[in-house]
Every structure is written in C-alpha cells, then in structure tokens.
Scaffold this motif. Structure first.
Motif, mmCIF file in Angstrom:
data_model
loop_
_atom_site.group_PDB
_atom_site.id
_atom_site.type_symbol
_atom_site.label_atom_id
_atom_site.label_comp_id
_atom_site.label_asym_id
_atom_site.label_seq_id
_atom_site.Cartn_x
_atom_site.Cartn_y
_atom_site.Cartn_z
ATOM 1 N N MET A 1 18.443 66.464 42.300
ATOM 2 C CA MET A 1 17.929 67.826 42.477
ATOM 3 C C MET A 1 16.561 67.960 41.809
ATOM 4 N N GLU A 2 15.677 68.721 42.429
ATOM 5 C CA GLU A 2 14.356 68.952 41.852
ATOM 6 C C GLU A 2 14.488 69.658 40.508
ATOM 7 N N PRO A 3 13.667 69.312 39.529
ATOM 8 C CA PRO A 3 13.697 70.034 38.252
ATOM 9 C C PRO A 3 13.214 71.470 38.433
ATOM 10 N N MET A 4 13.645 72.342 37.548
ATOM 11 C CA MET A 4 13.269 73.750 37.646
ATOM 12 C C MET A 4 11.831 73.969 37.167
ATOM 13 N N ILE A 5 11.132 74.825 37.884
ATOM 14 C CA ILE A 5 9.811 75.294 37.470
ATOM 15 C C ILE A 5 9.923 76.776 37.136
ATOM 16 N N SER A 6 9.496 77.150 35.946
ATOM 17 C CA SER A 6 9.464 78.561 35.545
ATOM 18 C C SER A 6 8.068 79.119 35.826
ATOM 19 N N VAL A 7 8.011 80.162 36.640
ATOM 20 C CA VAL A 7 6.748 80.820 36.962
ATOM 21 C C VAL A 7 6.718 82.156 36.226
ATOM 22 N N ILE A 8 5.765 82.300 35.324
ATOM 23 C CA ILE A 8 5.673 83.486 34.466
ATOM 24 C C ILE A 8 4.597 84.416 35.004
ATOM 25 N N VAL A 9 4.988 85.690 35.234
ATOM 26 C CA VAL A 9 4.074 86.680 35.811
ATOM 27 C C VAL A 9 3.921 87.848 34.841
ATOM 28 N N PRO A 10 2.808 87.934 34.099
ATOM 29 C CA PRO A 10 2.572 89.102 33.237
ATOM 30 C C PRO A 10 2.140 90.284 34.100
ATOM 31 N N ILE A 11 2.714 91.458 33.860
ATOM 32 C CA ILE A 11 2.528 92.586 34.782
ATOM 33 C C ILE A 11 2.103 93.836 34.020
ATOM 34 N N TYR A 12 0.996 94.423 34.474
ATOM 35 C CA TYR A 12 0.564 95.694 33.904
ATOM 36 C C TYR A 12 -0.309 96.441 34.913
ATOM 37 N N ASN A 13 0.163 97.583 35.372
ATOM 38 C CA ASN A 13 -0.633 98.507 36.177
ATOM 39 C C ASN A 13 -1.217 97.860 37.442
ATOM 40 N N VAL A 14 -0.382 97.142 38.159
ATOM 41 C CA VAL A 14 -0.833 96.451 39.376
ATOM 42 C C VAL A 14 0.071 96.798 40.568
ATOM 43 N N GLU A 15 0.558 98.011 40.586
ATOM 44 C CA GLU A 15 1.522 98.416 41.611
ATOM 45 C C GLU A 15 1.083 98.072 43.042
ATOM 46 N N PRO A 16 -0.189 98.273 43.438
ATOM 47 C CA PRO A 16 -0.564 97.989 44.830
ATOM 48 C C PRO A 16 -0.480 96.508 45.209
ATOM 49 N N TYR A 17 -0.478 95.617 44.221
ATOM 50 C CA TYR A 17 -0.577 94.189 44.505
ATOM 51 C C TYR A 17 0.671 93.386 44.130
ATOM 52 N N LEU A 18 1.582 94.008 43.403
ATOM 53 C CA LEU A 18 2.682 93.250 42.808
ATOM 54 C C LEU A 18 3.627 92.648 43.841
ATOM 55 N N ILE A 19 3.963 93.402 44.871
ATOM 56 C CA ILE A 19 4.896 92.890 45.880
ATOM 57 C C ILE A 19 4.340 91.634 46.533
ATOM 58 N N ARG A 20 3.052 91.665 46.871
ATOM 59 C CA ARG A 20 2.424 90.484 47.468
ATOM 60 C C ARG A 20 2.527 89.281 46.541
ATOM 61 N N CYS A 21 2.292 89.488 45.257
ATOM 62 C CA CYS A 21 2.353 88.396 44.285
ATOM 63 C C CYS A 21 3.762 87.807 44.217
ATOM 64 N N ILE A 22 4.766 88.676 44.065
ATOM 65 C CA ILE A 22 6.143 88.196 43.921
ATOM 66 C C ILE A 22 6.588 87.448 45.175
ATOM 67 N N LYS A 23 6.268 88.000 46.333
ATOM 68 C CA LYS A 23 6.677 87.348 47.581
ATOM 69 C C LYS A 23 6.043 85.969 47.738
ATOM 70 N N SER A 24 4.817 85.832 47.270
ATOM 71 C CA SER A 24 4.163 84.522 47.383
ATOM 72 C C SER A 24 4.867 83.471 46.538
ATOM 73 N N ILE A 25 5.503 83.896 45.463
ATOM 74 C CA ILE A 25 6.267 82.965 44.617
ATOM 75 C C ILE A 25 7.648 82.711 45.231
ATOM 76 N N GLN A 26 8.250 83.752 45.765
ATOM 77 C CA GLN A 26 9.548 83.588 46.418
ATOM 78 C C GLN A 26 9.470 82.627 47.602
ATOM 79 N N ASN A 27 8.347 82.629 48.299
ATOM 80 C CA ASN A 27 8.214 81.870 49.539
ATOM 81 C C ASN A 27 7.660 80.461 49.334
#
Length: 325
Positions: A1-27
């Motif tokens: 199995m592939e080893p786990m990669i932890s992707v850390i996303v610091p978040i502050y006042n970025v509501e218009p852009y956050l969904i795009r960021c998270i989805k790019s990591i999910q995909n």
C-alpha cells in the motif's frame, strides 16, 4: 500500500476560494492522503465549510483554533499529522491532480528527502500543464539545495524558497517548526529543512497554482512587518556561521544586503509621511556596508555588486535612478 501523505491547509478568511482548494486535494491521483484543515480562527464561513467536507470524506481532519497566524496554523497541522510525508497547500491556492503522485514518484526514484515543483501564478481554475511533455528533473545534493536559495541568476530560485510546492519526508520536521507570529516564515525555515537533506529533486512542471486576484494588491502593500525578512536572514547568517559554512554565510550576507536595498525605498516613502523610520533606514544601509566590508573576507562580490553598493551608500536616490529599481 502507498504510504500516507499528510496535506496541511492553513485557513483564514478565504471563503471564496476554500472549496476549490479542498477539492483539488481530494481529487489527487495519489489517494492515500490525510487532509488536515486548520481553521485559524477564520471570521467567515471557512470553519463550517471545513466541517461539511469532513462529514463527507473520512480522510479529512479539521482543527479549529484561535487565530495565531500562518506559521502557527502550519505547526498545529504538523503536531497531528500521521503521514510519512508532508505537503502544505495554502487555502486560496490549488494543486494539479497529479501534484502528489508526481512529487512522490520522483522523490522515491531519486532517493531524495524533499521533492519540489515549479508553480504557476493563476487567476482562474486551471493550471496549464503540458501533460504530453515529460518534465525536466534535476537532483541536487544538500549544498546545492542551499545555494539555490540564493542564486539570483537561477530562473527557478523562488521555487526553492517557498513552503507549499514541496513534498517532504516527515522526519525532516521532527525538530523544525515555523516561527509563530512572523511573516517570511519560509525564509526562516526552508534553509533548516534543506540542511537536513542529503538530496532533493526538482520537477520543472507547474503543478501548483499560486492564486492571485485584485485584492492581492492591498495584501501586498508594504508594512514594517516586511522587515522581518531581514530578521530571518540575520538568523540564517548566525546558523551558517555556527556550522562554519563560509560559502553560505557569504551568500546570506549578500542576500541581506540586496534585501535591504529592496526594502529601503518603500520604507523611505513611509518615512516621508511620518518621519518615524530613520533608525530602520539606517539599519538597512548598515547591512549594505557590512556586505562591502565582508567582501574582503569572502571575495564573493562582483565589480558591479561593489559599485552598486557603494553608489547606494553615497546616494540611494542616484542608485535608484541608475538601476531603475
């Protein structure tokens, strides 16, 4: 199995852009991913967005904390990360679907400790990657990685400094953390990480989208906090002095002088309005004087460096006129 990669996303006042960021990591095509969303006391709906995503994706871990700044948010993510590898993605940015897979592949193939890619300044939704073209790949030893932080003639030098276009072995972060409450946190940290690396690999492909918008103009306005860059360089000089790394000390002193000149002019504009920053302006000029003095020891300045520094010390405004800075 592939080893786990932890992707850390610091978040502050970025509501218009956050969904795009998270989805790019999910995909990501690399699927064994832990997504750590650090809500750094964001005043908008970012915290709720994080929780909504966490309900739908078991790979997501959400941390809610009081606002402590970018460095503190990244550190909070590092404290809970479970992966063998670490990546950072800023929450108004996004990554290409093969960002993690590509960096992991080359890190393993070259037996490197860190892998990095180029990035693209973006305003929309797409990163322009020529998928039919194999990227150029460069492997550097520890000393070369560190020197690439300073090489102004290296067209890709900026890609080495920033924190977020990289995949790191987790072990590199055992004793290293970002300085809380400081900006230019990558300038204060990346050199410590590179110092721990035996090898690093650079994949020359823009797999990271660094987002910019009209609001970036105000975000980039000069403030006195920008001078924390000089503090980071002061610490770097001491760090390499302690290691007796004279070449890297010399590079750091030259970089500090260049940074001092760069910041002198916006600081002088503030001083014209308030008359409060004579001490700071004098300190910046002193860094240039030190670089000229230390050239007797290191012999690392070109004739044009020495001439330019000399002109700046005599007349900053003549230097500005001649150099066009």
């Amino acid at each position: 199995m592939e080893p786990m990669i932890s992707v850390i996303v610091p978040i502050y006042n970025v509501e218009p852009y956050l969904i795009r960021c998270i989805k790019s990591i999910q995909n990501q095509t690399y699927t064994n991913v832990e997504i750590i969303l650090v809500d750094d006391g964001s005043p908008d709906q970012c915290g709720k967005i994080c929780e909504d995503f966490a309900k739908q994706d078991e790979r997501i871990c959400v941390i809610h904390k009081e606002n402590g700044g970018l460095s503190d948010a990244r550190n909070a993510g590092l404290e809970v990360a479970k992966g063998e590898y670490i990546a950072f993605v800023d929450s108004d940015d996004y990554i290409a679907p093969n960002f993690l897979e590509t960096l992991y592949k080359h890190l393993i193939e070259t037996d490197s400790d860190v892998a990095l890619c180029s990035y693209q300044v973006v305003t929309g939704e797409e990163i322009s990657v020529d998928k039919a073209k194999e990227p150029s790949v460069y492997v550097y030893d520890r000393n070369e990685l560190l020197l690439n932080l300073y090489d102004a003639n290296h067209e890709d030098a900026t890609f080495f400094i920033v924190a977020w276009n990289k995949l790191y072995k987790r072990s590199l972060w055992e004793k290293v953390r970002y300085p809380k409450g400081k900006i230019h946190e990558d300038e204060a940290t990346t050199y410590q990480i590179f110092d721990l690396c035996k090898k690093g690999v650079y994949v020359k492909s823009p797999l990271y989208g660094y987002f910019t918008s009209d609001s970036s103009i105000t975000r980039d306005a000069f403030s006195l906090k920008r001078l924390q860059w000089m503090d980071a360089l002061n610490n770097r000089i001491l760090y390499f002095e302690n290691l007796k790394e004279e070449q890297l000390v010399a590079c750091s002193i030259r970089a500090r002088a260049d940074g001092a000149i760069h910041y002198y002019y916006p600081l002088a504009k503030l001083d014209d309005k308030t008359g409060q920053y004579k001490k700071e302006m004098a300190q910046l000029k002193s860094y240039v004087k030190i670089a000229l003095k230390e050239n007797k020891r290191f012999r690392n300045l070109t004739f044009s460096n020495k001439l330019g520094y000399g002109i700046f010390l005599v007349s900053p405004w003549l230097y500005k006129k001649i150099s066009g800075c």
